[in-house]
Each structure stands twice: as C-alpha cells, then as structure tokens.
Design a protein around this motif. Sequence first.
Motif, mmCIF file in Angstrom:
data_model
loop_
_atom_site.group_PDB
_atom_site.id
_atom_site.type_symbol
_atom_site.label_atom_id
_atom_site.label_comp_id
_atom_site.label_asym_id
_atom_site.label_seq_id
_atom_site.Cartn_x
_atom_site.Cartn_y
_atom_site.Cartn_z
ATOM 1 N N PRO A 54 0.803 -1.236 0.000
ATOM 2 C CA PRO A 54 0.000 0.000 0.000
ATOM 3 C C PRO A 54 0.834 1.283 0.000
ATOM 4 O O PRO A 54 0.574 2.194 -0.789
ATOM 5 C CB PRO A 54 -0.837 -0.127 1.280
ATOM 6 C CG PRO A 54 -0.935 -1.592 1.513
ATOM 7 C CD PRO A 54 0.375 -2.174 1.057
ATOM 8 N N ALA A 55 1.836 1.345 0.877
ATOM 9 C CA ALA A 55 2.663 2.554 0.928
ATOM 10 C C ALA A 55 3.458 2.718 -0.364
ATOM 11 O O ALA A 55 3.627 3.836 -0.868
ATOM 12 C CB ALA A 55 3.602 2.491 2.132
ATOM 13 N N GLY A 56 3.931 1.599 -0.901
ATOM 14 C CA GLY A 56 4.686 1.670 -2.156
ATOM 15 C C GLY A 56 3.822 2.123 -3.309
ATOM 16 O O GLY A 56 4.259 2.902 -4.166
ATOM 17 N N LEU A 57 2.585 1.641 -3.333
ATOM 18 C CA LEU A 57 1.656 2.053 -4.392
ATOM 19 C C LEU A 57 1.415 3.553 -4.350
ATOM 20 O O LEU A 57 1.432 4.229 -5.385
ATOM 21 C CB LEU A 57 0.333 1.305 -4.235
ATOM 22 C CG LEU A 57 -0.774 1.645 -5.238
ATOM 23 C CD1 LEU A 57 -0.349 1.273 -6.653
ATOM 24 C CD2 LEU A 57 -2.069 0.934 -4.857
ATOM 25 N N VAL A 58 1.211 4.084 -3.168
ATOM 26 C CA VAL A 58 0.981 5.525 -3.020
ATOM 27 C C VAL A 58 2.219 6.302 -3.438
ATOM 28 O O VAL A 58 2.134 7.315 -4.153
ATOM 29 C CB VAL A 58 0.591 5.869 -1.571
ATOM 30 C CG1 VAL A 58 0.550 7.379 -1.369
ATOM 31 C CG2 VAL A 58 -0.759 5.255 -1.222
ATOM 32 N N ALA A 59 3.392 5.839 -3.000
ATOM 33 C CA ALA A 59 4.639 6.530 -3.343
ATOM 34 C C ALA A 59 4.859 6.570 -4.844
ATOM 35 O O ALA A 59 5.221 7.610 -5.419
ATOM 36 C CB ALA A 59 5.813 5.845 -2.648
ATOM 37 N N VAL A 60 4.636 5.444 -5.498
ATOM 38 C CA VAL A 60 4.847 5.370 -6.949
ATOM 39 C C VAL A 60 3.805 6.208 -7.693
ATOM 40 O O VAL A 60 4.127 6.884 -8.681
ATOM 41 C CB VAL A 60 4.805 3.895 -7.412
ATOM 42 C CG1 VAL A 60 4.733 3.811 -8.928
ATOM 43 C CG2 VAL A 60 6.039 3.158 -6.906
ATOM 44 N N ALA A 61 2.558 6.195 -7.224
ATOM 45 C CA ALA A 61 1.515 7.002 -7.858
ATOM 46 C C ALA A 61 1.848 8.487 -7.760
ATOM 47 O O ALA A 61 1.705 9.238 -8.743
ATOM 48 C CB ALA A 61 0.162 6.716 -7.213
ATOM 49 N N ILE A 62 2.286 8.924 -6.590
ATOM 50 C CA ILE A 62 2.637 10.329 -6.405
ATOM 51 C C ILE A 62 3.831 10.700 -7.281
ATOM 52 O O ILE A 62 3.839 11.754 -7.935
ATOM 53 C CB ILE A 62 2.947 10.615 -4.921
ATOM 54 C CG1 ILE A 62 1.669 10.520 -4.095
ATOM 55 C CG2 ILE A 62 3.591 12.001 -4.754
ATOM 56 C CD1 ILE A 62 1.896 10.624 -2.600
ATOM 57 N N ALA A 182 -4.010 9.110 -9.942
ATOM 58 C CA ALA A 182 -5.236 8.469 -9.465
ATOM 59 C C ALA A 182 -5.449 7.112 -10.119
ATOM 60 O O ALA A 182 -5.850 6.138 -9.461
ATOM 61 C CB ALA A 182 -6.440 9.381 -9.742
ATOM 62 N N ASN A 183 -5.167 7.026 -11.414
ATOM 63 C CA ASN A 183 -5.348 5.758 -12.120
ATOM 64 C C ASN A 183 -4.362 4.691 -11.644
ATOM 65 O O ASN A 183 -4.694 3.504 -11.599
ATOM 66 C CB ASN A 183 -5.192 5.961 -13.623
ATOM 67 C CG ASN A 183 -6.438 6.551 -14.258
ATOM 68 O OD1 ASN A 183 -7.520 6.507 -13.685
ATOM 69 N ND2 ASN A 183 -6.286 7.118 -15.445
ATOM 70 N N ILE A 184 -3.153 5.103 -11.298
ATOM 71 C CA ILE A 184 -2.180 4.141 -10.763
ATOM 72 C C ILE A 184 -2.676 3.598 -9.427
ATOM 73 O O ILE A 184 -2.548 2.403 -9.141
ATOM 74 C CB ILE A 184 -0.792 4.784 -10.631
ATOM 75 C CG1 ILE A 184 -0.195 5.040 -12.023
ATOM 76 C CG2 ILE A 184 0.152 3.882 -9.817
ATOM 77 C CD1 ILE A 184 1.112 5.808 -12.006
ATOM 78 N N LEU A 185 -3.240 4.460 -8.599
ATOM 79 C CA LEU A 185 -3.790 4.006 -7.323
ATOM 80 C C LEU A 185 -4.905 2.979 -7.541
ATOM 81 O O LEU A 185 -5.034 2.013 -6.781
ATOM 82 C CB LEU A 185 -4.338 5.190 -6.525
ATOM 83 C CG LEU A 185 -3.298 6.147 -5.933
ATOM 84 C CD1 LEU A 185 -3.993 7.344 -5.301
ATOM 85 C CD2 LEU A 185 -2.423 5.437 -4.904
ATOM 86 N N ALA A 186 -5.710 3.191 -8.583
ATOM 87 C CA ALA A 186 -6.831 2.288 -8.845
ATOM 88 C C ALA A 186 -6.403 1.007 -9.551
ATOM 89 O O ALA A 186 -6.919 -0.075 -9.255
ATOM 90 C CB ALA A 186 -7.883 3.009 -9.691
ATOM 91 N N ALA A 187 -5.464 1.118 -10.484
ATOM 92 C CA ALA A 187 -5.145 -0.019 -11.351
ATOM 93 C C ALA A 187 -3.827 -0.704 -11.021
ATOM 94 O O ALA A 187 -3.597 -1.830 -11.479
ATOM 95 C CB ALA A 187 -5.124 0.447 -12.808
ATOM 96 N N GLY A 188 -2.974 -0.053 -10.253
ATOM 97 C CA GLY A 188 -1.653 -0.610 -9.985
ATOM 98 C C GLY A 188 -1.643 -2.054 -9.520
ATOM 99 O O GLY A 188 -0.898 -2.884 -10.064
ATOM 100 N N GLY A 193 -1.184 -0.427 -14.035
ATOM 101 C CA GLY A 193 -1.469 0.999 -14.202
ATOM 102 C C GLY A 193 -0.488 1.709 -15.100
ATOM 103 O O GLY A 193 0.072 2.735 -14.745
ATOM 104 N N SER A 194 -0.295 1.199 -16.310
ATOM 105 C CA SER A 194 0.677 1.794 -17.234
ATOM 106 C C SER A 194 0.133 3.030 -17.945
ATOM 107 O O SER A 194 0.634 4.122 -17.773
ATOM 108 C CB SER A 194 1.121 0.761 -18.265
ATOM 109 O OG SER A 194 1.923 1.362 -19.267
ATOM 110 N N MET A 195 -0.882 2.836 -18.789
ATOM 111 C CA MET A 195 -1.466 3.910 -19.620
ATOM 112 C C MET A 195 -0.498 4.442 -20.665
ATOM 113 O O MET A 195 -0.820 5.401 -21.373
ATOM 114 C CB MET A 195 -1.943 5.108 -18.768
ATOM 115 C CG MET A 195 -3.013 4.797 -17.775
ATOM 116 S SD MET A 195 -3.184 6.104 -16.509
ATOM 117 C CE MET A 195 -1.928 5.556 -15.343
#
Length: 247
Positions: A54-62, A182-188, A193-195
């Motif tokens: 979870p923390a890694g996902l947020v860090a990468v999304a930001i 936001a999309n990375i948070l949802a799809a990662g 979550g590439s796009m």
Amino acid sequence: MPGIAVGRFDDSFSFGSLKAYIAEFISTLLFVFAGVGSAIAYAKLTSTDTALDPAGLVAVAISHGFALFVAVAIGANISGGHVNPAVTFGLAVGGHITLLTGLFYWIAQLLGSIIACFLLQFVTGGLAIPIHAASVGAFQALVMEIIITFALVYTVYATAADPKKGSLGTIAPIAIGFIVGANILAAGPFSGGSMNPARSFGPAVVSGNFSDNWIYWIGPLLGGGLAGIVYTYVFMDRDHDVLVSEV
C-alpha cells in the motif's frame, strides 16, 4: 471537423518538428527515470513488491503524477508535451497531429524510455528494472488499461486540445498528472497501471522481459484512440487550434 492526416516528409523533418522530437525524448526520459526510479528506490528501502504494498503504491503514484506534471509542462510549448505514444495516437485520431509526425514522436518517446532505464540500471549499480505485469487475467488487465488510458487521453483533450478550454489550459499539466496518479492508485495492483506504451516498453527492453508487454500496447492505444474519437466527434463542433508541434 478535424480528421486523420498522413502528413508530409518535409513537414515532419522541419526544424520545428525536429525540436519537438527532441523535447519528447527529454520529457519522456525524465518522466520514466523518476517513475521507474521511485519503484526501484522503494523496493531497495523496504525489500517489498512495490505494486502490492500500500505505501509503495501511493509513493509510486505520487512520483508518476508529479513527474508527468513536470514532463508535460516543460514540453507543452515545444511538442505539446505528449510523453506517451497513446496520447500521440489519440491526438492523431482527432487530427491534432499527422500520422507521420506521430510516428517520429513514438520513436523519440520509446528511445527516451529505454535510455532512462539504462541510466537507472547504471546509477543504481545494476539493480533490477521493474516491469509492468498483470496480477489478474490478461483480458481483465487489457480492459483496465483501456479504461484508464481513455481517462487520461480524455483529460488531455478536455484541458489541452479543446479550443474551447480557455483558461483551463493553464492547469492542463497538473490535471494530466493527477489523473495518472489516481489511475495508478486504482489499477496498480491489477494491471500495473501503465497507460503508456513507452513507460512499459523501456523497462521491458532493459530487463529483457517482454511478458505481458502486448497488454501495455494494445490497451493504451485502444483507450487513447477511443478517447480521441469520442471527444473529437462528439464534443468538438469546430476546427481545432493547431498544436505547437504542427506549426
């Protein structure tokens, strides 16, 4: 109403076009370096799978959101700040860039991503370059990439390409960065979550692992193309303003 245009070689090799290709190369390199670098850094600090933490996902999304905001902003006045073959394709479908010029945009974007990943491998002492991978079925991941890339390219149209955007255009880079974050948070945790085919292709080349890479080409291109068709032919009721890259 704008339409798809093939373009001419003299236009695609003009001085302005060459500057646009260089701008796309630099913007994509900086974006991928920061985005992939954030995943490498988090994995090194925590020894965990970034996409499933979870923390890694947020860090990468930001990190991706901030980096894309900057990459779009610094390229906007030169190339339009595409930083993504799916965005280029979506804009080509709407007639905002010729297919020929778009092809050279793709080359610049892919080279920028590949070199960014080689640089990351070098400066990190040979640490593994993480690739996008689906943790769900291929079809589910494909649909996820179509949806989130549609959202991205639709945002590009609404805030940057639509001649009716007015003062909204000033926030286009940050809006584009926000939707990607936001999309990375949802799809990662599901599709990765590439796009962005370039964002996925560079790591695949440097790591030598092309597993599932087709998903990150077909999904984003379908989503970006669909967004270009919908926004152009449903919401644009007059000819578009010419982008900087087409001047």
